[in-house]
Scaffold this active site. Structure first.
Site, PDB file in Angstrom:
ATOM      1  N   GLY A 193       6.772   3.985   2.678  1.00 40.08           N
ATOM      2  CA  GLY A 193       8.106   4.493   2.397  1.00 40.08           C
ATOM      3  C   GLY A 193       8.259   5.960   2.760  1.00 40.08           C
TER       4      GLY A 193
ATOM      5  CG  ASP B 286     -10.127 -12.213  -5.388  1.00 37.98           C
ATOM      6  OD1 ASP B 286      -9.369 -13.144  -5.037  1.00 37.98           O
ATOM      7  OD2 ASP B 286     -11.359 -12.348  -5.530  1.00 37.98           O
TER       8      ASP B 286
ATOM      9  CG  HIS C 229      -4.319 -14.071  -4.819  1.00 36.14           C
ATOM     10  ND1 HIS C 229      -5.662 -13.921  -5.114  1.00 36.14           N
ATOM     11  CD2 HIS C 229      -3.647 -13.662  -5.929  1.00 36.14           C
ATOM     12  CE1 HIS C 229      -5.789 -13.449  -6.349  1.00 36.14           C
ATOM     13  NE2 HIS C 229      -4.591 -13.278  -6.858  1.00 36.14           N
TER      14      HIS C 229
ATOM     15  CB  SER D  87       5.693  -2.400   8.244  1.00 33.50           C
ATOM     16  OG  SER D  87       7.081  -2.341   8.504  1.00 33.50           O
ATOM     17  CG  ASN D  88       6.350   4.748   8.196  1.00 30.96           C
ATOM     18  OD1 ASN D  88       7.293   4.869   7.431  1.00 30.96           O
ATOM     19  ND2 ASN D  88       5.521   5.743   8.482  1.00 30.96           N
TER      20      ASN D  88
ATOM     21  CB  SER E 279       3.970  11.542  12.978  1.00 32.77           C
ATOM     22  OG  SER E 279       3.194  10.356  13.145  1.00 32.77           O
TER      23      SER E 279
END
Length: 538
Positions: free
Chosen positions: A484, A515, A511, A459-460, A368
């Site tokens: 996405g 960076d 953060h 995460s899809n 996939s």
């Protein structure tokens, strides 16, 4: 007259409280203003002071346990006062009777549902404690008992289903004998290492051994009823064992795992009693390439939480599972402790589409776009090890392995199975592993160690048509990639407007570790790999 103290509502959103620490024990004198306990709410830990003077006669919630708002927290009254009418027939724990005559203490011990004893188990009796099934697990919930008190238990038999902070896992017996005691009732929870069950010779008296954290229903029955329960249940248990194997001696859990993994049980030699195939035989089995490809159909079943029925004008409630409570806690901790920022980039997937088509034209191969993204991400992390790091207070830990966690939706929420050493896997291995773990996530068949040790997460939501979104970092990772959908859009190519296949990626970064320039360079490398798949081979 004794006063019942209930679990206070210490915040406007509080529905239950957890007793972090008791400052008074049963039998202690309590004055107005004394700190009775520390109560952990959904927002903070607060000292809870007594407004009543007297003796602490009863503790309704043990230290480390939680209870709903307005449930009985404690009872304060005169020393020796009868409070059985306030506790539903229960009496104070043995702490209140340490200074009283021995015979009274014994009587109260038998009625208490929350005490623990230090009596050693009789010879031949095995005390099974609540196992620690994940590194963050502090207590377990018995989702279902598969054996009742009085049932015969063999090594490898499925004893119970334990709900941890991450998943529901089957728990097998490692002993042979009769189930003498259930230490936690079905649906009840208990801390790790507390008494879960006792197995031993039939008829052994274990009433004085390690009283349960929460007494089960079977424990409250008179001893003479146990044989009757056994006679009713034993034939059913025996027939289940006989029919579960189809002429192959195999435990129920092992058979279930074999079906999920596509393992031919006829080719296995069992290590259990009389050659019986048990859980560890399936775990140690090395599947072939063909076996790994059995799971694809299961992946589509691993979906979002179960849809609820809408009834006009009627509010409904769904009690949170242990998994959802922990998800809420972990995500809140991550969002409010790690300073998130987000970087977004658009990828031209035209060449990736062509590459996937060519790869899938090979025999017995089907990958996939998600598999390609996982591979490209893992290789990009090699070049940007700072993104593959974790914050540890006074230092940053640079991880020596690249272990990518892949978010999978299940009815109870979200789990993140981990692909260990992802950068060393090829497309086919990634595809087989993701399909296998996604399928087992849906059936709650993932083991705790398969959801630990991630160094980066993906995460899809592209399969749902979501074009762009941001995710909360999966601690202790320092970044998570949100993927996405691939969408056809007009693009300018060689001065001409043509149709292109575009996909948006969003990188959430901590953060404290990553960076902005570091995160941007990582995304540039990932963009290069996806827009030119052949570069992954260099």
């Amino acid at each position: 007259m004794a006063e019942v103290i209930t679990m206070p509502r210490l915040s406007d959103t509080m529905t239950e409280g957890k007793v972090a620490k008791w400052h008074k024990k049963v039998g202690d004198q309590v004055k107005e203003g004394d700190i009775l306990a520390e109560i952990e709410t959904d927002k903070a830990v607060q000292d809870f002071e007594s407004e009543i003077e007297g003796t602490l006669l009863f503790v309704g919630v043990e230290e480390g346990a939680a209870a709903a708002v307005d449930s009985v927290l404690a009872i304060i009254g005169k020393e020796g006062e009868d409070i059985s009418g306030l506790t539903g027939g229960s009496t104070p724990s043995n702490e209140s009777t340490e200074s009283k005559p021995e015979e009274k203490s014994t009587e109260k011990d038998s009625a208490s549902q929350t005490e623990e004893t230090s009596t050693e188990a009789p010879e031949g009796v095995e005390v099974i404690t609540m196992p620690r099934l994940s590194d963050t697990m502090t207590e377990g919930k018995v989702a279902k008992w598969h054996k009742n008190v009085g049932d015969t238990v063999k090594e490898g038999d499925l004893l119970a289903e334990i709900e941890t902070d991450k998943a529901v896992q089957d728990f097998e017996s490692e002993y042979n004998g009769v189930l003498l005691k259930q230490g936690v009732e079905e649906g009840g929870a208990a801390p790790v290492d507390s008494v879960l069950a006792m197995i031993g010779p039939e008829g052994t008296d274990v009433s004085g051994v390690g009283a349960p954290k929460q007494a089960s229903k079977s424990e409250n029955k008179p001893a003479e009823e146990k044989p009757e329960a056994k006679t009713e249940e034993k034939p059913a248990a025996q027939s289940a064992n006989n029919s579960s194997s189809d002429r192959v001696a195999i435990s129920p859990l092992a058979k279930k795992m074999a079906q999920e993994k596509g393992v031919d049980i006829n080719s296995l030699q069992g290590s259990g009693e009389n050659g019986r195939i048990v859980k560890k035989d399936i775990e140690n089995y090395q599947p072939s390439q063909k076996t790994e490809s059995v799971a694809p159909a299961q992946q589509s079943n691993a979906g979002a939480q179960v849809a609820l029925s809408f009834v006009q004008g009627e509010d409904t409630e769904t009690p949170n599972s242990q998994v959802r409570n922990i998800i809420a806690k972990r995500l809140s901790e991550s969002k409010f402790t790690a300073p998130h920022y987000y970087l977004m980039v658009e990828i031209n997937m035209d060449k990736a589409i062509e590459a996937r088509k060519e790869i899938n034209s090979l025999p017995d191969t089907k990958i996939s776009f998600n598999d390609m993204i996982i591979k490209a991400t893992a290789v990009a992390l090699r070049k940007h090890p700072q993104v593959n790091s974790s914050w540890a207070g006074d230092k940053v830990i640079h991880r020596g392995n690249i272990n990518v966690g892949v978010a999978v939706a299940i009815p109870d929420g979200l789990v993140v199975p981990v692909l260990k050493n992802t950068d060393q896997m090829n497309y086919t291995q990634i595809s087989a592993a993701v399909k296998d773990m996604a399928g087992r996530a849906k059936s709650k068949g993932l083991k705790a160690n398969e959801m630990e040790g991630s160094t980066f997460s993906i995460s899809n939501l592209g399969m749902f048509g979501i074009e762009t979104f941001t995710s909360i970092i999966n601690q202790p990772n320092s970044a998570i990639l949100s993927v996405g959908a691939i969408v056809e859009k007009p693009i300018v190519k060689d001065g001409q407007i043509v149709v292109g296949n575009l996909m948006k990626l969003s990188l959430a970064c901590d953060h404290r570790v990553v960076d902005g320039a570091t995160g941007a360079q990582f995304l540039q490398t990932l963009k290069t790999y996806l827009e030119n798949p052949l570069t992954l081979l260099l």
